[in-house]
Scaffold this motif. Structure first.
Motif, mmCIF file in Angstrom:
data_model
loop_
_atom_site.group_PDB
_atom_site.id
_atom_site.type_symbol
_atom_site.label_atom_id
_atom_site.label_comp_id
_atom_site.label_asym_id
_atom_site.label_seq_id
_atom_site.Cartn_x
_atom_site.Cartn_y
_atom_site.Cartn_z
ATOM 1 N N ASN A 1 -11.091 -3.649 -25.401
ATOM 2 C CA ASN A 1 -11.594 -4.986 -25.058
ATOM 3 C C ASN A 1 -10.408 -5.958 -24.954
ATOM 4 O O ASN A 1 -9.254 -5.562 -25.191
ATOM 5 C CB ASN A 1 -12.647 -5.490 -26.069
ATOM 6 N N GLY A 2 -10.695 -7.187 -24.600
ATOM 7 C CA GLY A 2 -9.629 -8.172 -24.425
ATOM 8 C C GLY A 2 -8.927 -8.501 -25.730
ATOM 9 O O GLY A 2 -7.709 -8.712 -25.755
ATOM 10 N N THR A 3 -9.678 -8.546 -26.815
ATOM 11 C CA THR A 3 -9.091 -8.859 -28.114
ATOM 12 C C THR A 3 -8.069 -7.797 -28.499
ATOM 13 O O THR A 3 -6.979 -8.117 -28.999
ATOM 14 C CB THR A 3 -10.195 -8.937 -29.195
ATOM 15 N N SER A 4 -8.411 -6.538 -28.250
ATOM 16 C CA SER A 4 -7.484 -5.462 -28.601
ATOM 17 C C SER A 4 -6.256 -5.491 -27.684
ATOM 18 O O SER A 4 -5.135 -5.210 -28.126
ATOM 19 C CB SER A 4 -8.233 -4.127 -28.579
ATOM 20 N N GLU B 1 0.229 -14.333 -22.371
ATOM 21 C CA GLU B 1 -0.786 -15.090 -21.625
ATOM 22 C C GLU B 1 -2.168 -14.492 -21.861
ATOM 23 O O GLU B 1 -2.378 -13.312 -21.580
ATOM 24 C CB GLU B 1 -0.457 -15.046 -20.120
ATOM 25 N N ASP B 2 -3.094 -15.303 -22.342
ATOM 26 C CA ASP B 2 -4.491 -14.885 -22.451
ATOM 27 C C ASP B 2 -5.207 -15.335 -21.172
ATOM 28 O O ASP B 2 -5.606 -16.489 -21.040
ATOM 29 C CB ASP B 2 -5.134 -15.513 -23.697
ATOM 30 N N ALA B 3 -5.314 -14.390 -20.217
ATOM 31 C CA ALA B 3 -5.927 -14.698 -18.913
ATOM 32 C C ALA B 3 -7.364 -14.184 -18.846
ATOM 33 O O ALA B 3 -7.922 -14.029 -17.765
ATOM 34 C CB ALA B 3 -5.084 -14.088 -17.797
ATOM 35 N N THR B 4 -7.953 -13.930 -20.020
ATOM 36 C CA THR B 4 -9.255 -13.274 -20.078
ATOM 37 C C THR B 4 -10.371 -14.047 -19.375
ATOM 38 O O THR B 4 -11.346 -13.448 -18.949
ATOM 39 C CB THR B 4 -9.687 -13.064 -21.544
ATOM 40 N N GLU B 5 -10.234 -15.379 -19.271
ATOM 41 C CA GLU B 5 -11.321 -16.176 -18.687
ATOM 42 C C GLU B 5 -11.045 -16.572 -17.245
ATOM 43 O O GLU B 5 -11.830 -17.324 -16.658
ATOM 44 C CB GLU B 5 -11.523 -17.464 -19.514
ATOM 45 N N SER B 6 -9.928 -16.117 -16.658
ATOM 46 C CA SER B 6 -9.513 -16.751 -15.402
ATOM 47 C C SER B 6 -9.016 -15.795 -14.333
ATOM 48 O O SER B 6 -8.340 -16.229 -13.394
ATOM 49 C CB SER B 6 -8.433 -17.803 -15.709
ATOM 50 N N LEU C 1 -6.308 -9.330 -20.010
ATOM 51 C CA LEU C 1 -7.570 -9.558 -19.308
ATOM 52 C C LEU C 1 -8.711 -9.015 -20.163
ATOM 53 O O LEU C 1 -8.492 -8.149 -21.010
ATOM 54 C CB LEU C 1 -7.568 -8.818 -17.969
ATOM 55 N N SER C 2 -9.916 -9.531 -19.912
ATOM 56 C CA SER C 2 -11.111 -8.991 -20.567
ATOM 57 C C SER C 2 -12.153 -8.659 -19.501
ATOM 58 O O SER C 2 -12.278 -9.380 -18.514
ATOM 59 C CB SER C 2 -11.693 -10.008 -21.553
ATOM 60 N N PHE C 3 -12.890 -7.583 -19.727
ATOM 61 C CA PHE C 3 -13.985 -7.206 -18.832
ATOM 62 C C PHE C 3 -15.296 -7.186 -19.592
ATOM 63 O O PHE C 3 -16.189 -6.388 -19.316
ATOM 64 C CB PHE C 3 -13.687 -5.847 -18.180
ATOM 65 N N ASN D 1 -19.479 -11.286 -20.191
ATOM 66 C CA ASN D 1 -19.509 -12.697 -19.780
ATOM 67 C C ASN D 1 -18.301 -13.091 -18.939
ATOM 68 O O ASN D 1 -18.072 -14.261 -18.698
ATOM 69 C CB ASN D 1 -19.591 -13.590 -21.024
ATOM 70 N N LYS D 2 -17.492 -12.109 -18.500
ATOM 71 C CA LYS D 2 -16.257 -12.459 -17.778
ATOM 72 C C LYS D 2 -16.448 -12.365 -16.269
ATOM 73 O O LYS D 2 -17.484 -11.918 -15.780
ATOM 74 C CB LYS D 2 -15.113 -11.538 -18.218
ATOM 75 N N LEU D 3 -15.398 -12.731 -15.532
ATOM 76 C CA LEU D 3 -15.494 -12.808 -14.069
ATOM 77 C C LEU D 3 -15.657 -11.435 -13.439
ATOM 78 O O LEU D 3 -16.293 -11.280 -12.408
ATOM 79 C CB LEU D 3 -14.241 -13.511 -13.528
HETATM 80 C C1 PLP Z 1 -13.433 -13.275 -23.908
HETATM 81 C C2 PLP Z 1 -12.159 -13.727 -24.412
HETATM 82 C C3 PLP Z 1 -11.233 -12.835 -25.002
HETATM 83 C C4 PLP Z 1 -11.431 -11.347 -25.209
HETATM 84 O O1 PLP Z 1 -12.729 -10.981 -25.339
HETATM 85 P P1 PLP Z 1 -13.259 -9.489 -25.609
HETATM 86 O O2 PLP Z 1 -14.687 -9.746 -25.872
HETATM 87 O O3 PLP Z 1 -12.518 -8.955 -26.782
HETATM 88 O O4 PLP Z 1 -13.026 -8.662 -24.376
HETATM 89 C C5 PLP Z 1 -10.025 -13.345 -25.422
HETATM 90 N N1 PLP Z 1 -9.718 -14.639 -25.264
HETATM 91 C C6 PLP Z 1 -10.582 -15.527 -24.690
HETATM 92 C C7 PLP Z 1 -10.146 -16.939 -24.516
HETATM 93 C C8 PLP Z 1 -11.830 -15.104 -24.262
HETATM 94 O O5 PLP Z 1 -12.680 -15.995 -23.719
#
Ligand code: PLP
Length: 207
Positions: free
Chosen positions: A36-39, A149-154, A173-175, A178-180
């Motif tokens: 996931n994006g957090t990892s 860079e946390d580009a997870t939302e953009s 990035l996150s998938f 709720n993401k793009l």
């Molecule tokens: C969604 C998000 C993440 C990562 O989310 P995961 O649920 O772990 O994939 C990280 N940073 C921001 C700002 C987010 O909105």
């Protein structure tokens, strides 16, 4: 064939194709998928050299995941305010914090209040909008800090023609649902250096 996993010497599995496709879409870089994006953020911070007890500057307006990733690395988030026009990490406040609240030592920059070493900036491209990355990179450069860079939302946004996800040496990035772009759940780390990508692969496959 395989959906994922390391048993894929030809790199033909679904996940390897997804990684390559993302690198092509972003125009450059090495892409490493994560659970996931957090990892992806957690691994990026380890690659950035963040150690337990360090501090990482994080915007105070964001989802909680970047702050959690900092804690998973054993480090501490320090919250810096966002600017009022686009709600992204404020370069001026970041520069002021580093100049006024921190002191330089031989092995790095230290927060004079906590005594902890400040190691990295973790700007978030919040709500589809890029941060002012050139200003932040200049500040980081001045203080020898790493930028993640946390580009997870953009994903899909651009900054001065450059795609978010490629604005710093390490991007995430996150998938999530709720993401793009979603895979249900998932994330990706994007970096420049093949050796760093190799290291990331070591971490995301349970080392
Ligand atoms: C969604 C998000 C993440 C990562 O989310 P995961 O649920 O772990 O994939 C990280 N940073 C921001 C700002 C987010 O909105």
């Amino acid at each position: 064939g395989w959906i994922s996993s390391a048993i894929d010497p030809q790199g033909q599995c679904f996940l390897s194709r997804f990684e390559r496709g993302m690198a092509v879409y972003l125009g450059s870089g090495q892409a490493v998928a994560a659970v996931n994006g957090t990892s992806a953020l957690h691994v990026a911070l380890l690659l950035a050299g963040v150690e337990p007890g360090d501090e990482v500057l994080v915007p105070d307006l964001t989802f909680v995941a970047p702050a959690n990733a900092v804690r998973y690395a054993g480090a501490w988030p320090v919250f810096i305010d966002v600017e009022p026009d686009h709600w992204q990490l404020d370069p001026e406040k970041t520069a002021n914090f580093l100049a006024r609240e921190c002191v330089s030592a031989r092995d790095g920059l230290y927060n004079r209040h906590t005594g902890r070493r400040v190691r990295a900036l973790l700007p978030v491209d919040l709500l589809g909008h890029p941060v002012d990355m050139d200003a932040l990179l200049a500040i980081a450069n001045r203080h020898d800090l790493v930028v993640v860079e946390d580009a997870t939302e953009s994903l899909g946004a651009r900054y001065k023609g450059r795609p978010v996800g490629r604005l710093a040496g390490l991007s995430c990035l996150s998938f999530n649902g709720n993401k793009l772009l979603t895979t249900g759940g998932g994330g990706m780390l994007i970096c420049d250096d093949p050796a760093q990508a190799q290291r990331a692969r070591y971490y995301v496959t349970q080392a």
